[in-house]
Design a protein around this motif. Structure first.
Motif, PDB file in Angstrom:
ATOM      1  N   SER A 274       0.829  -1.211   0.000  1.00 12.38           N
ATOM      2  CA  SER A 274       0.000   0.000   0.000  1.00 12.38           C
ATOM      3  C   SER A 274       0.859   1.255   0.000  1.00 12.38           C
ATOM      4  O   SER A 274       0.612   2.201  -0.759  1.00 12.38           O
ATOM      5  CB  SER A 274      -0.929   0.020   1.221  1.00 12.38           C
ATOM      6  OG  SER A 274      -1.823  -1.057   1.176  1.00 12.38           O
ATOM      7  N   ALA A 275       1.895   1.267   0.828  1.00 11.42           N
ATOM      8  CA  ALA A 275       2.796   2.421   0.897  1.00 11.42           C
ATOM      9  C   ALA A 275       3.536   2.613  -0.416  1.00 11.42           C
ATOM     10  O   ALA A 275       3.688   3.744  -0.893  1.00 11.42           O
ATOM     11  CB  ALA A 275       3.785   2.255   2.049  1.00 11.42           C
ATOM     12  N   ALA A 276       3.986   1.527  -1.028  1.00  9.64           N
ATOM     13  CA  ALA A 276       4.721   1.628  -2.293  1.00  9.64           C
ATOM     14  C   ALA A 276       3.822   2.165  -3.401  1.00  9.64           C
ATOM     15  O   ALA A 276       4.262   2.960  -4.235  1.00  9.64           O
ATOM     16  CB  ALA A 276       5.303   0.268  -2.675  1.00  9.64           C
ATOM     17  N   ILE A 277       2.569   1.743  -3.408  1.00  9.33           N
ATOM     18  CA  ILE A 277       1.626   2.232  -4.421  1.00  9.33           C
ATOM     19  C   ILE A 277       1.390   3.730  -4.235  1.00  9.33           C
ATOM     20  O   ILE A 277       1.392   4.493  -5.194  1.00  9.33           O
ATOM     21  CB  ILE A 277       0.301   1.437  -4.365  1.00  9.33           C
ATOM     22  CG1 ILE A 277       0.536  -0.006  -4.833  1.00  9.33           C
ATOM     23  CG2 ILE A 277      -0.779   2.122  -5.193  1.00  9.33           C
ATOM     24  CD1 ILE A 277      -0.622  -0.948  -4.582  1.00  9.33           C
ATOM     25  N   GLU A 278       1.203   4.137  -2.983  1.00 12.22           N
ATOM     26  CA  GLU A 278       0.971   5.557  -2.691  1.00 12.22           C
ATOM     27  C   GLU A 278       2.179   6.416  -3.050  1.00 12.22           C
ATOM     28  O   GLU A 278       2.030   7.555  -3.493  1.00 12.22           O
ATOM     29  CB  GLU A 278       0.642   5.742  -1.208  1.00 12.22           C
ATOM     30  CG  GLU A 278      -0.726   5.258  -0.823  1.00 12.22           C
ATOM     31  CD  GLU A 278      -0.980   5.373   0.671  1.00 12.22           C
ATOM     32  OE1 GLU A 278      -0.307   6.171   1.352  1.00 12.22           O
ATOM     33  OE2 GLU A 278      -1.871   4.650   1.164  1.00 12.22           O
ATOM     34  N   GLN A 279       3.374   5.884  -2.862  1.00  9.88           N
ATOM     35  CA  GLN A 279       4.597   6.650  -3.077  1.00  9.88           C
ATOM     36  C   GLN A 279       5.133   6.547  -4.506  1.00  9.88           C
ATOM     37  O   GLN A 279       6.082   7.240  -4.850  1.00  9.88           O
ATOM     38  CB  GLN A 279       5.684   6.185  -2.104  1.00  9.88           C
ATOM     39  CG  GLN A 279       5.341   6.439  -0.665  1.00  9.88           C
ATOM     40  CD  GLN A 279       6.296   5.740   0.292  1.00  9.88           C
ATOM     41  OE1 GLN A 279       7.213   5.047  -0.109  1.00  9.88           O
ATOM     42  NE2 GLN A 279       6.061   5.930   1.580  1.00  9.88           N
ATOM     43  N   ALA A 280       4.525   5.700  -5.311  1.00 10.04           N
ATOM     44  CA  ALA A 280       5.028   5.482  -6.667  1.00 10.04           C
ATOM     45  C   ALA A 280       4.987   6.777  -7.459  1.00 10.04           C
ATOM     46  O   ALA A 280       3.995   7.502  -7.431  1.00 10.04           O
ATOM     47  CB  ALA A 280       4.203   4.406  -7.359  1.00 10.04           C
TER      48      ALA A 280
END
Length: 98
Positions: free
Chosen positions: A54-60
């Motif tokens: 979830s964090a990686a998707i948000e920060q992509a």
């Protein structure tokens, strides 16, 4: 380095490496207009979405970083994500052949 500090270091290093693996997966999905969360759910249908994912998707970001299919598969398998690597392989097989 005593055992406790060494163990903490190893755990922290693994978590950092795992975050990089997830970021590579998310970036690869973005590069190929695939939904990373949906692929993850197909690979692990009984699990909730990973907070790291979830964090990686948000920060992509919007920039495209080229990630070779084989590199991604190797990294996923190195971290024991064989089910996810299988789903990624299925998607790769759907790509037009060059």
């Amino acid at each position: 380095m005593d055992n406790e500090n060494r163990d903490e270091y190893i755990i922290k290093k693994y978590q950092q490496d795992e975050e990089v693996m997830v970021q590579l997966f998310v970036q690869w999905c973005m590069n190929h207009q695939l939904d990373a969360a949906e692929l993850y759910q197909r690979a692990y249908p009984g699990q909730l979405q990973s907070p790291v994912l979830s964090a990686a998707i948000e920060q992509a970001g919007t920039e495209e970083l080229e990630i070779d299919h084989e590199t991604l598969l190797d990294v996923l398998q190195m971290f024991g994500n064989d089910d996810l690597a299988f789903v990624v392989s299925e998607e790769i097989d759907k790509f037009p052949k060059k």
